[in-house]
Design a protein around this motif. Structure first.
Motif, PDB file in Angstrom:
ATOM      1  N   VAL A   1       7.558  10.634   0.547  1.00  0.00           N
ATOM      2  CA  VAL A   1       7.693  11.902   1.263  1.00  0.00           C
ATOM      3  C   VAL A   1       7.699  13.041   0.248  1.00  0.00           C
ATOM      4  O   VAL A   1       8.490  13.022  -0.704  1.00  0.00           O
ATOM      5  CB  VAL A   1       8.971  11.935   2.112  1.00  0.00           C
ATOM      6  N   GLU A   2       6.817  14.007   0.447  1.00  0.00           N
ATOM      7  CA  GLU A   2       6.714  15.134  -0.472  1.00  0.00           C
ATOM      8  C   GLU A   2       7.253  16.404   0.176  1.00  0.00           C
ATOM      9  O   GLU A   2       7.233  16.558   1.395  1.00  0.00           O
ATOM     10  CB  GLU A   2       5.254  15.353  -0.893  1.00  0.00           C
ATOM     11  N   GLY A   3       7.699  17.338  -0.674  1.00  0.00           N
ATOM     12  CA  GLY A   3       8.211  18.613  -0.193  1.00  0.00           C
ATOM     13  C   GLY A   3       9.695  18.544   0.091  1.00  0.00           C
ATOM     14  O   GLY A   3      10.342  17.505  -0.045  1.00  0.00           O
ATOM     15  N   GLY A   4      10.258  19.687   0.478  1.00  0.00           N
ATOM     16  CA  GLY A   4      11.670  19.737   0.823  1.00  0.00           C
ATOM     17  C   GLY A   4      12.561  19.975  -0.372  1.00  0.00           C
ATOM     18  O   GLY A   4      12.104  20.164  -1.504  1.00  0.00           O
ATOM     19  N   LEU A   5      13.851  19.973  -0.123  1.00  0.00           N
ATOM     20  CA  LEU A   5      14.837  20.215  -1.167  1.00  0.00           C
ATOM     21  C   LEU A   5      15.081  18.934  -1.954  1.00  0.00           C
ATOM     22  O   LEU A   5      15.389  17.893  -1.373  1.00  0.00           O
ATOM     23  CB  LEU A   5      16.151  20.685  -0.539  1.00  0.00           C
TER      24      LEU A   5
ATOM     25  N   ALA B   1       0.855  -1.183   0.000  1.00  0.00           N
ATOM     26  CA  ALA B   1       0.000   0.000   0.000  1.00  0.00           C
ATOM     27  C   ALA B   1       0.890   1.233   0.000  1.00  0.00           C
ATOM     28  O   ALA B   1       2.044   1.179   0.413  1.00  0.00           O
ATOM     29  CB  ALA B   1      -0.896  -0.017   1.233  1.00  0.00           C
ATOM     30  N   LYS B   2       0.357   2.364  -0.470  1.00  0.00           N
ATOM     31  CA  LYS B   2       1.154   3.581  -0.570  1.00  0.00           C
ATOM     32  C   LYS B   2       0.607   4.633   0.383  1.00  0.00           C
ATOM     33  O   LYS B   2      -0.587   4.902   0.418  1.00  0.00           O
ATOM     34  CB  LYS B   2       1.138   4.113  -2.005  1.00  0.00           C
ATOM     35  N   VAL B   3       1.514   5.211   1.166  1.00  0.00           N
ATOM     36  CA  VAL B   3       1.169   6.294   2.089  1.00  0.00           C
ATOM     37  C   VAL B   3       2.023   7.505   1.729  1.00  0.00           C
ATOM     38  O   VAL B   3       3.227   7.370   1.515  1.00  0.00           O
ATOM     39  CB  VAL B   3       1.415   5.877   3.554  1.00  0.00           C
ATOM     40  N   ILE B   4       1.392   8.678   1.651  1.00  0.00           N
ATOM     41  CA  ILE B   4       2.104   9.905   1.303  1.00  0.00           C
ATOM     42  C   ILE B   4       2.137  10.820   2.522  1.00  0.00           C
ATOM     43  O   ILE B   4       1.124  11.036   3.179  1.00  0.00           O
ATOM     44  CB  ILE B   4       1.435  10.630   0.121  1.00  0.00           C
ATOM     45  N   ALA B   5       3.318  11.351   2.840  1.00  0.00           N
ATOM     46  CA  ALA B   5       3.483  12.250   3.989  1.00  0.00           C
ATOM     47  C   ALA B   5       4.252  13.489   3.569  1.00  0.00           C
ATOM     48  O   ALA B   5       5.122  13.427   2.691  1.00  0.00           O
ATOM     49  CB  ALA B   5       4.215  11.541   5.122  1.00  0.00           C
ATOM     50  N   ASP B   6       3.936  14.612   4.188  1.00  0.00           N
ATOM     51  CA  ASP B   6       4.695  15.837   3.965  1.00  0.00           C
ATOM     52  C   ASP B   6       5.970  15.804   4.797  1.00  0.00           C
ATOM     53  O   ASP B   6       5.993  15.263   5.913  1.00  0.00           O
ATOM     54  CB  ASP B   6       3.869  17.068   4.365  1.00  0.00           C
ATOM     55  N   LEU B   7       7.004  16.375   4.241  1.00  0.00           N
ATOM     56  CA  LEU B   7       8.277  16.443   4.940  1.00  0.00           C
ATOM     57  C   LEU B   7       8.103  17.123   6.295  1.00  0.00           C
ATOM     58  O   LEU B   7       7.491  18.181   6.398  1.00  0.00           O
ATOM     59  CB  LEU B   7       9.284  17.223   4.087  1.00  0.00           C
ATOM     60  N   GLY B   8       8.619  16.514   7.350  1.00  0.00           N
ATOM     61  CA  GLY B   8       8.550  17.081   8.691  1.00  0.00           C
ATOM     62  C   GLY B   8       7.279  16.763   9.448  1.00  0.00           C
ATOM     63  O   GLY B   8       7.177  17.067  10.639  1.00  0.00           O
ATOM     64  N   ALA B   9       6.299  16.153   8.774  1.00  0.00           N
ATOM     65  CA  ALA B   9       5.024  15.842   9.419  1.00  0.00           C
ATOM     66  C   ALA B   9       5.092  14.495  10.133  1.00  0.00           C
ATOM     67  O   ALA B   9       6.116  13.792  10.102  1.00  0.00           O
ATOM     68  CB  ALA B   9       3.905  15.841   8.385  1.00  0.00           C
ATOM     69  N   ASN B  10       3.991  14.116  10.780  1.00  0.00           N
ATOM     70  CA  ASN B  10       3.849  12.796  11.371  1.00  0.00           C
ATOM     71  C   ASN B  10       2.991  11.936  10.443  1.00  0.00           C
ATOM     72  O   ASN B  10       2.129  12.449   9.735  1.00  0.00           O
ATOM     73  CB  ASN B  10       3.194  12.878  12.749  1.00  0.00           C
TER      74      ASN B  10
ATOM     75  N   VAL C   1       3.287   4.603  14.005  1.00  0.00           N
ATOM     76  CA  VAL C   1       3.265   6.066  13.949  1.00  0.00           C
ATOM     77  C   VAL C   1       4.709   6.557  13.920  1.00  0.00           C
ATOM     78  O   VAL C   1       5.521   6.167  14.761  1.00  0.00           O
ATOM     79  CB  VAL C   1       2.525   6.670  15.157  1.00  0.00           C
ATOM     80  N   MET C   2       5.005   7.406  12.922  1.00  0.00           N
ATOM     81  CA  MET C   2       6.355   7.937  12.760  1.00  0.00           C
ATOM     82  C   MET C   2       6.303   9.459  12.837  1.00  0.00           C
ATOM     83  O   MET C   2       5.553  10.094  12.097  1.00  0.00           O
ATOM     84  CB  MET C   2       6.945   7.495  11.412  1.00  0.00           C
ATOM     85  N   ASN C   3       7.085  10.045  13.724  1.00  0.00           N
ATOM     86  CA  ASN C   3       7.123  11.498  13.881  1.00  0.00           C
ATOM     87  C   ASN C   3       8.261  12.108  13.066  1.00  0.00           C
ATOM     88  O   ASN C   3       9.275  11.459  12.809  1.00  0.00           O
ATOM     89  CB  ASN C   3       7.298  11.872  15.357  1.00  0.00           C
ATOM     90  N   SER C   4       8.079  13.385  12.696  1.00  0.00           N
ATOM     91  CA  SER C   4       9.129  14.172  12.032  1.00  0.00           C
ATOM     92  C   SER C   4       9.729  13.429  10.837  1.00  0.00           C
ATOM     93  O   SER C   4      10.924  13.133  10.789  1.00  0.00           O
ATOM     94  CB  SER C   4      10.233  14.538  13.041  1.00  0.00           C
ATOM     95  N   VAL C   5       8.874  13.155   9.870  1.00  0.00           N
ATOM     96  CA  VAL C   5       9.303  12.389   8.697  1.00  0.00           C
ATOM     97  C   VAL C   5      10.365  13.160   7.914  1.00  0.00           C
ATOM     98  O   VAL C   5      10.232  14.360   7.663  1.00  0.00           O
ATOM     99  CB  VAL C   5       8.093  12.099   7.788  1.00  0.00           C
ATOM    100  N   SER C   6      11.430  12.465   7.517  1.00  0.00           N
ATOM    101  CA  SER C   6      12.484  13.050   6.696  1.00  0.00           C
ATOM    102  C   SER C   6      12.521  12.350   5.347  1.00  0.00           C
ATOM    103  O   SER C   6      11.901  11.296   5.156  1.00  0.00           O
ATOM    104  CB  SER C   6      13.846  12.917   7.387  1.00  0.00           C
ATOM    105  N   ARG C   7      13.280  12.901   4.414  1.00  0.00           N
ATOM    106  CA  ARG C   7      13.384  12.272   3.103  1.00  0.00           C
ATOM    107  C   ARG C   7      14.072  10.903   3.199  1.00  0.00           C
ATOM    108  O   ARG C   7      13.813  10.008   2.389  1.00  0.00           O
ATOM    109  CB  ARG C   7      14.136  13.172   2.126  1.00  0.00           C
ATOM    110  N   ASP C   8      14.935  10.734   4.191  1.00  0.00           N
ATOM    111  CA  ASP C   8      15.600   9.446   4.371  1.00  0.00           C
ATOM    112  C   ASP C   8      14.625   8.347   4.777  1.00  0.00           C
ATOM    113  O   ASP C   8      14.939   7.159   4.651  1.00  0.00           O
ATOM    114  CB  ASP C   8      16.705   9.555   5.426  1.00  0.00           C
ATOM    115  N   ASP C   9      13.440   8.737   5.283  1.00  0.00           N
ATOM    116  CA  ASP C   9      12.441   7.747   5.690  1.00  0.00           C
ATOM    117  C   ASP C   9      11.687   7.158   4.499  1.00  0.00           C
ATOM    118  O   ASP C   9      11.002   6.145   4.639  1.00  0.00           O
ATOM    119  CB  ASP C   9      11.427   8.373   6.658  1.00  0.00           C
ATOM    120  N   MET C  10      11.769   7.811   3.354  1.00  0.00           N
ATOM    121  CA  MET C  10      11.020   7.340   2.194  1.00  0.00           C
ATOM    122  C   MET C  10      11.487   5.946   1.790  1.00  0.00           C
ATOM    123  O   MET C  10      12.682   5.649   1.794  1.00  0.00           O
ATOM    124  CB  MET C  10      11.174   8.314   1.026  1.00  0.00           C
ATOM    125  N   GLY C  11      10.526   5.072   1.446  1.00  0.00           N
ATOM    126  CA  GLY C  11      10.885   3.732   1.024  1.00  0.00           C
ATOM    127  C   GLY C  11       9.830   2.713   1.409  1.00  0.00           C
ATOM    128  O   GLY C  11       8.713   3.048   1.804  1.00  0.00           O
TER     129      GLY C  11
END
Length: 340
Positions: free
Chosen positions: A137-141, A31-40, A106-116
């Motif tokens: 993970v969306e957003g960020g540099l 399944a696919k979950v989309i999160a904004d950078l820095g969000a939970n 539940v994952m807090n403070s999502v970073s781009r390294d968390d994507m996968g």
């Protein structure tokens, strides 16, 4: 007798095969979950039954794993068994199970390294369930990386104009506030204040602590405001764009002094790499090497994108060894070959 023995062995083998199919549920499509950078974010993992007795079973084991293309590089995220729970590496302290009726993470403070891709395994001794989830993970540099830089002299040693020169000498420019803010959302935590391109001095904190402005203020980008560009001295935050060339570790039979490292890259048709190039290769290309090597500013560093024992075990990072004596022959070298 021999025929009977063979038939018995075949029957047992087939029975074991059928039993294993009943005992373990194959993973469905992720399944696919989309999160904004820095969000939970919550990664769903449903139990095969909502029976509270199942969840309260002391023998129930839940394991979350971040998957890699090479199974040997998989990262443990969380393991739970009864009242005992353990989190690992960069996930420690910011992941937990959502409640008592499912195994969602539940994952807090999502970073781009968390994507996968993640795997949830539920094992109760009778029925095993495996589910897979892909986190985007969306957003960020996405076209550059912010990094803190301290020149060789010492901490807080450059005025604004020297900070500009320092970043340029390392293949970068002085970062803007927006770039630093996005990097903070992506998990950048740095306790030393640095110049930004608007002449302000700021620093990003994701983990508030006493030596870094105290614990009363929450996470955020903290500011010293505008400072005198000639008289005030701080570190600097630089911004390196995506590479237009090839960053690599130069294989050598022996360790090198700094001058030998510079010459070795030249002999290979390249130049000794700059700090900004290492950060760009690490952050944007996932470059990973657990060997300390010389860089153009005389520092020794190594980039780790897959944390592991003896190689930045708690987080992905560019590790800084220091500015050793340039005559020491203790390190290798990182080179950069620009596109033609």
């Amino acid at each position: 007798m021999t025929s009977l023995l063979c038939i018995t062995l075949i029957f047992l083998t087939l029975a074991g095969s059928v039993c294993s199919q009943v005992m373990s549920t194959p993973p469905p499509l992720a399944a696919k979950v989309i999160a904004d950078l820095g969000a939970n974010v919550t990664l769903p993992c449903l139990l095969p039954t909502k029976n509270n007795h199942f969840m309260g079973n002391i023998g129930l084991r839940i394991k979350w794993t971040k998957l890699a293309d090479d199974e040997d590089l998989n990262e443990d995220v969380l393991v739970s068994m009864g009242f005992h729970k353990k989190t690992y590496g960069s996930f420690d302290g910011r992941v937990f199970l959502s409640g008592n009726e499912d195994a969602s993470l539940v994952m807090n403070s999502v970073s781009r390294d968390d994507m996968g891709r993640y795997r949830c395994e539920i094992i109760n001794g009778m029925e095993d369930t495996i589910q897979e989830i892909f986190l985007e993970v969306e957003g960020g540099l996405t076209d550059g990386v912010v990094f803190p830089y301290t020149p060789f002299v010492q901490r807080y040693s450059v005025n604004f104009h020297e900070a500009v020169e320092a970043c340029e000498s390392q293949g970068a420019v002085v970062a803007s506030f927006d770039q630093l803010y996005e990097a903070w959302k992506d998990g950048l935590d740095w306790c030393n204040a640095g110049w930004l391109d608007d002449g302000t001095v700021q620093y990003p904190i994701t983990n508030p602590r006493e030596p870094c402005g105290g614990t009363k203020n929450g996470p955020g980008v903290r500011s010293y405001g505008r400072r005198d560009k000639k008289l005030s001295r701080f570190d600097v935050f630089c911004y390196a764009s995506a590479l237009k060339g090839h960053f690599y570790w130069l294989v050598q039979p022996e360790r090198l002094s700094f001058d030998e490292a510079v010459q070795a890259c030249i002999d290979d048709g390249a130049e000794i790499a700059k700090v900004g190039q290492m950060y760009a290769a690490w952050k944007l290309e996932g470059f990973d090497r657990c060997d300390a090597g010389w860089l153009a500013d005389g520092s020794v560093r190594y980039p780790i994108s897959r944390p592991r024992k003896n190689c930045s075990p708690t987080e992905a990072a560019v590790r800084f060894v220091g500015f050793p004596d340039k005559d020491q022959k203790l390190y290798g070298v990182y080179c950069f070959k620009a596109d033609q």
